[in-house]
Design a protein around this motif. Structure first.
Motif, PDB file in Angstrom:
ATOM      1  N   THR A 179      -3.018  15.502  -5.037  1.00 50.33           N
ATOM      2  CA  THR A 179      -1.955  14.646  -4.485  1.00 50.33           C
ATOM      3  C   THR A 179      -1.315  13.826  -5.601  1.00 50.33           C
ATOM      4  OG1 THR A 179      -3.557  12.884  -3.971  1.00 50.33           O
ATOM      5  CG2 THR A 179      -3.022  14.446  -2.203  1.00 50.33           C
ATOM      6  N   LEU A 180      -1.968  13.762  -6.753  1.00 54.03           N
ATOM      7  CA  LEU A 180      -1.374  13.127  -7.929  1.00 54.03           C
ATOM      8  C   LEU A 180      -1.014  14.247  -8.895  1.00 54.03           C
ATOM      9  CD1 LEU A 180      -2.774   9.951  -9.738  1.00 54.03           C
ATOM     10  CD2 LEU A 180      -1.231  11.609 -10.773  1.00 54.03           C
ATOM     11  N   ASP A 215       6.418  11.357  -3.919  1.00 54.29           N
ATOM     12  CA  ASP A 215       7.115  10.296  -4.665  1.00 54.29           C
ATOM     13  C   ASP A 215       6.573   8.894  -4.391  1.00 54.29           C
ATOM     14  OD1 ASP A 215       8.792  12.234  -5.766  1.00 54.29           O
ATOM     15  OD2 ASP A 215      10.246  12.041  -4.143  1.00 54.29           O
ATOM     16  N   GLU A 216       5.462   8.764  -3.630  1.00 54.60           N
ATOM     17  CA  GLU A 216       4.911   7.431  -3.402  1.00 54.60           C
ATOM     18  C   GLU A 216       4.345   6.825  -4.688  1.00 54.60           C
ATOM     19  OE1 GLU A 216       4.225   5.469   0.172  1.00 54.60           O
ATOM     20  OE2 GLU A 216       6.162   6.076  -0.612  1.00 54.60           O
ATOM     21  N   LEU A 217       3.871   7.658  -5.617  1.00 48.61           N
ATOM     22  CA  LEU A 217       3.367   7.108  -6.874  1.00 48.61           C
ATOM     23  C   LEU A 217       4.479   6.409  -7.637  1.00 48.61           C
ATOM     24  CD1 LEU A 217       1.047   6.743  -8.876  1.00 48.61           C
ATOM     25  CD2 LEU A 217       1.772   8.872  -9.970  1.00 48.61           C
ATOM     26  N   ILE A 218       5.663   7.002  -7.635  1.00 55.23           N
ATOM     27  CA  ILE A 218       6.802   6.387  -8.330  1.00 55.23           C
ATOM     28  C   ILE A 218       7.103   5.028  -7.717  1.00 55.23           C
ATOM     29  CG2 ILE A 218       9.264   6.630  -8.826  1.00 55.23           C
ATOM     30  CD1 ILE A 218       8.810   9.685  -8.781  1.00 55.23           C
ATOM     31  N   GLU A 220       0.841  -1.193   0.000  1.00 54.99           N
ATOM     32  CA  GLU A 220       0.000   0.000   0.000  1.00 54.99           C
ATOM     33  C   GLU A 220       0.877   1.244   0.000  1.00 54.99           C
ATOM     34  OE1 GLU A 220      -3.147   0.323   2.776  1.00 54.99           O
ATOM     35  OE2 GLU A 220      -3.880  -1.721   2.460  1.00 54.99           O
ATOM     36  N   PHE A 221       0.402   2.264  -0.698  1.00 60.07           N
ATOM     37  CA  PHE A 221       1.107   3.535  -0.777  1.00 60.07           C
ATOM     38  C   PHE A 221       0.108   4.672  -0.607  1.00 60.07           C
ATOM     39  CE2 PHE A 221       3.412   0.402  -3.217  1.00 60.07           C
ATOM     40  CZ  PHE A 221       4.737   0.612  -2.859  1.00 60.07           C
ATOM     41  N   SER A 222       0.553   5.765   0.014  1.00 65.69           N
ATOM     42  CA  SER A 222      -0.293   6.945   0.200  1.00 65.69           C
ATOM     43  C   SER A 222       0.275   8.105  -0.596  1.00 65.69           C
ATOM     44  CB  SER A 222      -0.371   7.333   1.681  1.00 65.69           C
ATOM     45  OG  SER A 222      -0.982   8.596   1.827  1.00 65.69           O
ATOM     46  N   LEU A 223      -0.567   8.734  -1.408  1.00 68.22           N
ATOM     47  CA  LEU A 223      -0.114   9.865  -2.199  1.00 68.22           C
ATOM     48  C   LEU A 223       0.023  11.140  -1.377  1.00 68.22           C
ATOM     49  CD1 LEU A 223      -1.960   9.377  -5.606  1.00 68.22           C
ATOM     50  CD2 LEU A 223       0.322   8.652  -4.920  1.00 68.22           C
TER      51      LEU A 223
END
Length: 354
Positions: free
Chosen positions: A98-99, A62-65, A55-58
């Motif tokens: 956030t994106l 850089d969590e999307l990367i 799981e990642f939080s935006l």
């Protein structure tokens, strides 16, 4: 492409998952539940879940990367991996995103050729339909909207969930539960779990059982006011009063509710002092289960003289508002009930003056 909830349920049932999902809409609980269910079904029992679910939080830069890099990796001893990306916001203004659009190139590259061994799920808290990023996600992902459930859908889900747990609730009782709790499915699910446990051994959730164990959320602010009054917390009592009045409550009706609760408190105190067990006395007075401890504690805390004087002051203010003594109209009524709350919310009985 848009996907209906029914089609999503069919995909979950058969295990034929899309490589990328976009879940959005106001019903956050069901969004999260759908993501958790996919994660449970996509990774089979026995596969090392800790290596195949991430799981990642935006909300973190850089969590999307990192999420895209993880989604591009092969699963470990599992047919699939699941990557969940939370806190996606695409606002009307880029400042609220956030994106970020600066990440679009890498995102578009992955969405054009997603890993067939990965289920990538985006959970969107805000999704402006006119933005380029939203259009890209809706074009490339299986987009499912989780709007607030209608009453018919809520009734169906409550009856079905109770049956799945080996219990029974009629549509009439389920409708009463919705009336007390409101349409939030997360809250309804929590109350239903509590009722299923309370219904043992009969496993039938009745109207009476709901009344005993479920607080009326639409009245909870008013009870909170009484609770703060009895505990002597003047600051919280005034804050709660302001909210109730700002929401449009009538001062006379509010005073009636305060009077009703104080009179029940007097009756509870008399019953306990005459030998009743506190829990039995509270049940006899039809106090909700969730309210009983607060009433019992207050009955023990305050003496009869204090409670008698409190009821007298409530009656005096009620009459003053109805006759416009001391100031009439909404403004005068509000001022008088504020003064009453200041008088009643005392830390010591001696503070209530005549």
């Amino acid at each position: 492409m848009e996907l209906s909830r029914e089609k999503l349920r069919e995909q979950i049932r058969t295990g034929t998952f899309a490589p990328v999902y976009l879940f959005y809409g106001e019903e956050q609980y069901l969004r999260n539940l759908a993501a958790r269910t996919i994660a449970q079904r996509a990774i089979p029992p026995g596969a090392p879940r800790e290596f195949n679910e991430a799981e990642f939080s935006l909300n973190t830069p850089d969590e999307l990367i990192a999420a895209i890099e993880t989604a591009s990796q092969l699963p470990i001893m599992s047919p699939r991996r699941v990557v969940i990306v939370r806190d996606l916001k695409i606002a009307a203004n880029a400042a609220g995103d956030t994106l970020k659009e600066s990440w679009l190139e890498g995102l578009e590259r992955y969405l054009s050729d997603p890993s067939p061994e990965t289920v990538l799920i985006f959970l969107a808290d805000e999704l402006n339909g006119t933005r380029k990023t939203t259009k890209l996600l809706k074009e490339k992902a299986a987009a499912v909207e989780f709007s607030i459930l209608s009453e018919a859908d809520l009734l169906e889900r409550l009856v079905s969930a109770a049956a799945d747990a080996g219990a029974a609730i009629s549509q009439t009782a389920a409708r009463h539960l919705i009336e007390l709790t409101g349409p939030d499915f997360r809250r309804l699910s929590g109350e239903l779990e509590k009722l299923i446990t309370a219904a043992i051994p009969e496993k039938t959730i009745t109207h009476e059982l709901i009344d005993e164990f479920v607080p009326n959320r639409r009245e909870i602010s008013s009870f909170k006011l009484t609770e703060h009054l009895l505990s002597g917390n003047r600051r919280l009592a005034l804050r709660t009063l302001k909210k109730i009045l700002d929401d449009g409550a009538e001062p006379v009706a509010l005073i009636g509710l305060i009077s009703y609760n104080y009179r029940r408190l007097v009756m509870l105190k008399e019953m306990i002092e005459s030998g009743w067990r506190p829990a039995e006395a509270a049940k006899s007075l039809k106090l909700r289960y969730s309210d009983q401890n607060a009433f019992i504690a207050s009955a023990r805390r305050y003496g009869r003289d204090f409670l008698r004087r409190a009821i007298e002051r409530i009656a005096e203010v009620d009459l003053a508002i109805k006759t416009s003594v001391g100031g009439g109209g909404p403004r005068g009524s509000r001022l008088q009930i504020e003064l009453l709350v200041c008088e009643l919310a005392v830390g010591d009985e001696s503070e209530l003056h005549g």
